[in-house]
Each structure stands twice: as structure tokens, then as C-alpha cells.
Motif scaffolding. Sequence first.
Motif, PDB file in Angstrom:
ATOM      1  N   MET A   1       0.842  -1.211   0.078  1.00  0.00           N
ATOM      2  CA  MET A   1       0.035   0.029   0.152  1.00  0.00           C
ATOM      3  C   MET A   1       0.729   1.199   0.056  1.00  0.00           C
ATOM      4  O   MET A   1       1.683   1.487   0.553  1.00  0.00           O
ATOM      5  N   ASN A   2       0.386   2.404  -0.652  1.00  0.00           N
ATOM      6  CA  ASN A   2       1.275   3.469  -0.340  1.00  0.00           C
ATOM      7  C   ASN A   2       0.795   4.478   0.575  1.00  0.00           C
ATOM      8  O   ASN A   2      -0.461   4.711   0.724  1.00  0.00           O
ATOM      9  N   SER A   3       1.752   4.912   1.512  1.00  0.00           N
ATOM     10  CA  SER A   3       1.409   5.479   2.611  1.00  0.00           C
ATOM     11  C   SER A   3       1.778   6.925   2.356  1.00  0.00           C
ATOM     12  O   SER A   3       1.762   7.595   3.318  1.00  0.00           O
ATOM     13  N   ARG A   4       2.024   7.433   0.913  1.00  0.00           N
ATOM     14  CA  ARG A   4       2.475   8.761   0.979  1.00  0.00           C
ATOM     15  C   ARG A   4       0.944   9.626   0.911  1.00  0.00           C
ATOM     16  O   ARG A   4       0.172   9.054   0.312  1.00  0.00           O
ATOM     17  N   PRO A   5       1.061  10.937   1.603  1.00  0.00           N
ATOM     18  CA  PRO A   5      -0.102  11.652   1.413  1.00  0.00           C
ATOM     19  C   PRO A   5      -0.427  12.318  -0.080  1.00  0.00           C
ATOM     20  O   PRO A   5       0.632  12.530  -0.632  1.00  0.00           O
ATOM     21  N   LEU A   6      -1.546  12.460  -0.374  1.00  0.00           N
ATOM     22  CA  LEU A   6      -1.919  13.097  -1.844  1.00  0.00           C
ATOM     23  C   LEU A   6      -1.965  14.609  -1.810  1.00  0.00           C
ATOM     24  O   LEU A   6      -1.827  15.113  -2.812  1.00  0.00           O
ATOM     25  N   ASN A   7      -1.708  15.333  -0.788  1.00  0.00           N
ATOM     26  CA  ASN A   7      -1.712  16.453  -0.571  1.00  0.00           C
ATOM     27  C   ASN A   7      -0.852  17.093  -1.483  1.00  0.00           C
ATOM     28  O   ASN A   7      -1.230  18.341  -2.238  1.00  0.00           O
ATOM     29  N   PRO A   8       0.484  16.998  -1.417  1.00  0.00           N
ATOM     30  CA  PRO A   8       1.483  17.762  -2.330  1.00  0.00           C
ATOM     31  C   PRO A   8       1.159  17.582  -3.687  1.00  0.00           C
ATOM     32  O   PRO A   8       1.468  18.372  -4.548  1.00  0.00           O
ATOM     33  N   TYR A   9       0.951  16.312  -4.279  1.00  0.00           N
ATOM     34  CA  TYR A   9       0.350  15.798  -5.540  1.00  0.00           C
ATOM     35  C   TYR A   9      -0.834  16.931  -5.979  1.00  0.00           C
ATOM     36  O   TYR A   9      -0.840  17.454  -7.045  1.00  0.00           O
ATOM     37  N   LEU A  10      -1.894  16.868  -5.024  1.00  0.00           N
ATOM     38  CA  LEU A  10      -3.058  17.812  -5.453  1.00  0.00           C
ATOM     39  C   LEU A  10      -2.632  19.263  -5.442  1.00  0.00           C
ATOM     40  O   LEU A  10      -3.149  19.892  -6.444  1.00  0.00           O
ATOM     41  N   LEU A  11      -1.699  19.902  -4.599  1.00  0.00           N
ATOM     42  CA  LEU A  11      -1.366  21.246  -4.565  1.00  0.00           C
ATOM     43  C   LEU A  11      -0.618  21.453  -5.979  1.00  0.00           C
ATOM     44  O   LEU A  11      -0.849  22.723  -6.572  1.00  0.00           O
ATOM     45  N   ALA A  12       0.229  20.543  -6.202  1.00  0.00           N
ATOM     46  CA  ALA A  12       0.996  20.823  -7.560  1.00  0.00           C
ATOM     47  C   ALA A  12      -0.114  20.619  -8.933  1.00  0.00           C
ATOM     48  O   ALA A  12       0.305  21.540  -9.617  1.00  0.00           O
ATOM     49  N   GLY A  13      -0.834  19.846  -8.711  1.00  0.00           N
ATOM     50  CA  GLY A  13      -1.701  19.735  -9.916  1.00  0.00           C
ATOM     51  C   GLY A  13      -2.524  21.055 -10.043  1.00  0.00           C
ATOM     52  O   GLY A  13      -2.862  21.529 -11.252  1.00  0.00           O
ATOM     53  N   VAL A  14      -3.028  21.648  -8.936  1.00  0.00           N
ATOM     54  CA  VAL A  14      -3.866  22.734  -8.834  1.00  0.00           C
ATOM     55  C   VAL A  14      -3.120  23.843  -9.470  1.00  0.00           C
ATOM     56  O   VAL A  14      -3.501  24.623 -10.038  1.00  0.00           O
ATOM     57  N   GLY A  15      -1.716  24.123  -8.893  1.00  0.00           N
ATOM     58  CA  GLY A  15      -0.792  24.963  -9.307  1.00  0.00           C
ATOM     59  C   GLY A  15      -0.548  25.131 -10.814  1.00  0.00           C
ATOM     60  O   GLY A  15      -0.601  26.003 -11.421  1.00  0.00           O
ATOM     61  N   ILE A  16      -0.387  23.894 -11.316  1.00  0.00           N
ATOM     62  CA  ILE A  16       0.033  23.770 -12.968  1.00  0.00           C
ATOM     63  C   ILE A  16      -1.214  23.984 -13.445  1.00  0.00           C
ATOM     64  O   ILE A  16      -1.210  25.004 -14.578  1.00  0.00           O
ATOM     65  N   THR A  17      -2.195  23.684 -13.311  1.00  0.00           N
ATOM     66  CA  THR A  17      -3.737  23.919 -13.914  1.00  0.00           C
ATOM     67  C   THR A  17      -4.073  25.425 -13.823  1.00  0.00           C
ATOM     68  O   THR A  17      -4.611  25.867 -14.695  1.00  0.00           O
ATOM     69  N   SER A  18      -3.801  25.992 -12.741  1.00  0.00           N
ATOM     70  CA  SER A  18      -4.022  27.555 -12.541  1.00  0.00           C
ATOM     71  C   SER A  18      -2.883  28.381 -13.429  1.00  0.00           C
ATOM     72  O   SER A  18      -3.452  29.249 -14.153  1.00  0.00           O
ATOM     73  N   ILE A  19      -1.801  28.033 -13.678  1.00  0.00           N
ATOM     74  CA  ILE A  19      -0.561  28.484 -14.543  1.00  0.00           C
ATOM     75  C   ILE A  19      -1.344  28.425 -15.811  1.00  0.00           C
ATOM     76  O   ILE A  19      -1.166  29.490 -16.605  1.00  0.00           O
ATOM     77  N   LEU A  20      -1.836  27.174 -16.340  1.00  0.00           N
ATOM     78  CA  LEU A  20      -1.794  27.174 -17.606  1.00  0.00           C
ATOM     79  C   LEU A  20      -3.245  27.587 -17.876  1.00  0.00           C
ATOM     80  O   LEU A  20      -3.612  28.243 -19.114  1.00  0.00           O
ATOM     81  N   LEU A  21      -3.980  27.875 -16.971  1.00  0.00           N
ATOM     82  CA  LEU A  21      -5.427  28.504 -17.381  1.00  0.00           C
ATOM     83  C   LEU A  21      -5.334  29.823 -17.492  1.00  0.00           C
ATOM     84  O   LEU A  21      -5.909  30.590 -18.267  1.00  0.00           O
ATOM     85  N   LEU A  22      -4.290  30.542 -16.692  1.00  0.00           N
ATOM     86  CA  LEU A  22      -4.256  31.989 -16.532  1.00  0.00           C
ATOM     87  C   LEU A  22      -2.964  32.480 -17.552  1.00  0.00           C
ATOM     88  O   LEU A  22      -2.755  33.801 -17.536  1.00  0.00           O
ATOM     89  N   ALA A  23      -2.444  31.497 -18.496  1.00  0.00           N
ATOM     90  CA  ALA A  23      -1.652  31.935 -19.454  1.00  0.00           C
ATOM     91  C   ALA A  23      -2.098  33.008 -20.350  1.00  0.00           C
ATOM     92  O   ALA A  23      -1.192  33.711 -20.874  1.00  0.00           O
ATOM     93  N   SER A  24      -3.251  32.765 -20.896  1.00  0.00           N
ATOM     94  CA  SER A  24      -3.727  33.710 -21.758  1.00  0.00           C
ATOM     95  C   SER A  24      -4.778  34.934 -21.166  1.00  0.00           C
ATOM     96  O   SER A  24      -5.237  34.450 -20.151  1.00  0.00           O
ATOM     97  N   LYS A  25      -4.508  36.100 -21.903  1.00  0.00           N
ATOM     98  CA  LYS A  25      -5.278  37.122 -21.130  1.00  0.00           C
ATOM     99  C   LYS A  25      -6.881  36.931 -21.338  1.00  0.00           C
ATOM    100  O   LYS A  25      -7.540  37.272 -20.507  1.00  0.00           O
ATOM    101  N   ASN A  26      -7.115  36.268 -22.304  1.00  0.00           N
ATOM    102  CA  ASN A  26      -8.933  36.128 -22.490  1.00  0.00           C
ATOM    103  C   ASN A  26      -9.274  35.281 -21.143  1.00  0.00           C
ATOM    104  O   ASN A  26     -10.241  35.469 -20.569  1.00  0.00           O
ATOM    105  N   ASN A  27      -8.568  34.200 -20.912  1.00  0.00           N
ATOM    106  CA  ASN A  27      -8.943  33.275 -19.657  1.00  0.00           C
ATOM    107  C   ASN A  27      -8.855  34.276 -18.346  1.00  0.00           C
ATOM    108  O   ASN A  27      -9.439  33.989 -17.281  1.00  0.00           O
ATOM    109  N   ARG A  28      -7.641  34.836 -18.202  1.00  0.00           N
ATOM    110  CA  ARG A  28      -7.520  35.973 -17.214  1.00  0.00           C
ATOM    111  C   ARG A  28      -8.799  36.865 -16.769  1.00  0.00           C
ATOM    112  O   ARG A  28      -9.270  37.001 -15.754  1.00  0.00           O
ATOM    113  N   ASN A  29      -9.219  37.294 -18.091  1.00  0.00           N
ATOM    114  CA  ASN A  29     -10.503  38.220 -17.931  1.00  0.00           C
ATOM    115  C   ASN A  29     -11.670  37.427 -17.445  1.00  0.00           C
ATOM    116  O   ASN A  29     -12.562  37.937 -16.538  1.00  0.00           O
ATOM    117  N   LYS A  30     -11.733  36.163 -17.830  1.00  0.00           N
ATOM    118  CA  LYS A  30     -12.748  35.329 -17.456  1.00  0.00           C
ATOM    119  C   LYS A  30     -12.978  34.949 -15.949  1.00  0.00           C
ATOM    120  O   LYS A  30     -13.899  35.077 -15.415  1.00  0.00           O
TER     121      LYS A  30
END
Length: 87
Positions: A1-30
Motif C-alpha cells: 500500500m502507498n503510505s504517501r499523502p496525496l496533498n502535495p500532488y493535489l497542490l502541484a496539480g492545482v498550481g500547474i492547472t492554474s498557471i496553464l489556465l491563466l496563461a492567456s489574457k482572455n482566460n484571465r479576464n474570464k
Amino acid sequence: MNSRPLNPYLLAGVGITSILLLASKNNRNKVQSLAVKMKGLLPDRFLNDTVPEEKLGHPDPHNIEDNKMVDEGAMYSVNYYNETVQQ
């Protein structure tokens, strides 16, 4: 069984997704307009930035830390005045 917590992976995923989402000006305005709309839906009690008035003008003589802070603040101005006058 994997005993590692998922929190760091979730935070990294949210961070990368937000960077990709906010990369364009149109998405930032939305996202900005969505945030303004969500802020408009919140009740006023959550947006009130006033100072709590329960302690204003009524210091507690038994609150030693608060009284020391006020005393130090008062002495700072006196010491500053004495230093400038003596120079």
C-alpha cells in the motif's frame, strides 16, 4: 500500500492547472469577472473591513500585554523628541 499523502500532488496539480489556465489574457479576464461575480454573491458581513469596536476607548487595566504595548508606543515619541532636541 502507498503510505504517501496525496496533498502535495493535489497542490502541484492545482498550481500547474492554474498557471496553464491563466496563461492567456482572455482566460484571465474570464476568471477575474467570475471572481467579481462571486464576490457580489457573498453577504456583506463577510466583506466588512471595519475595525472591531469592542476595545476602542475602553482599555482593560488587567491586560498587561496591551498596556505595555501602549506604554512603549507613548515612550517612543517622547524618546524621539528628546533625541532631536538634544542634537
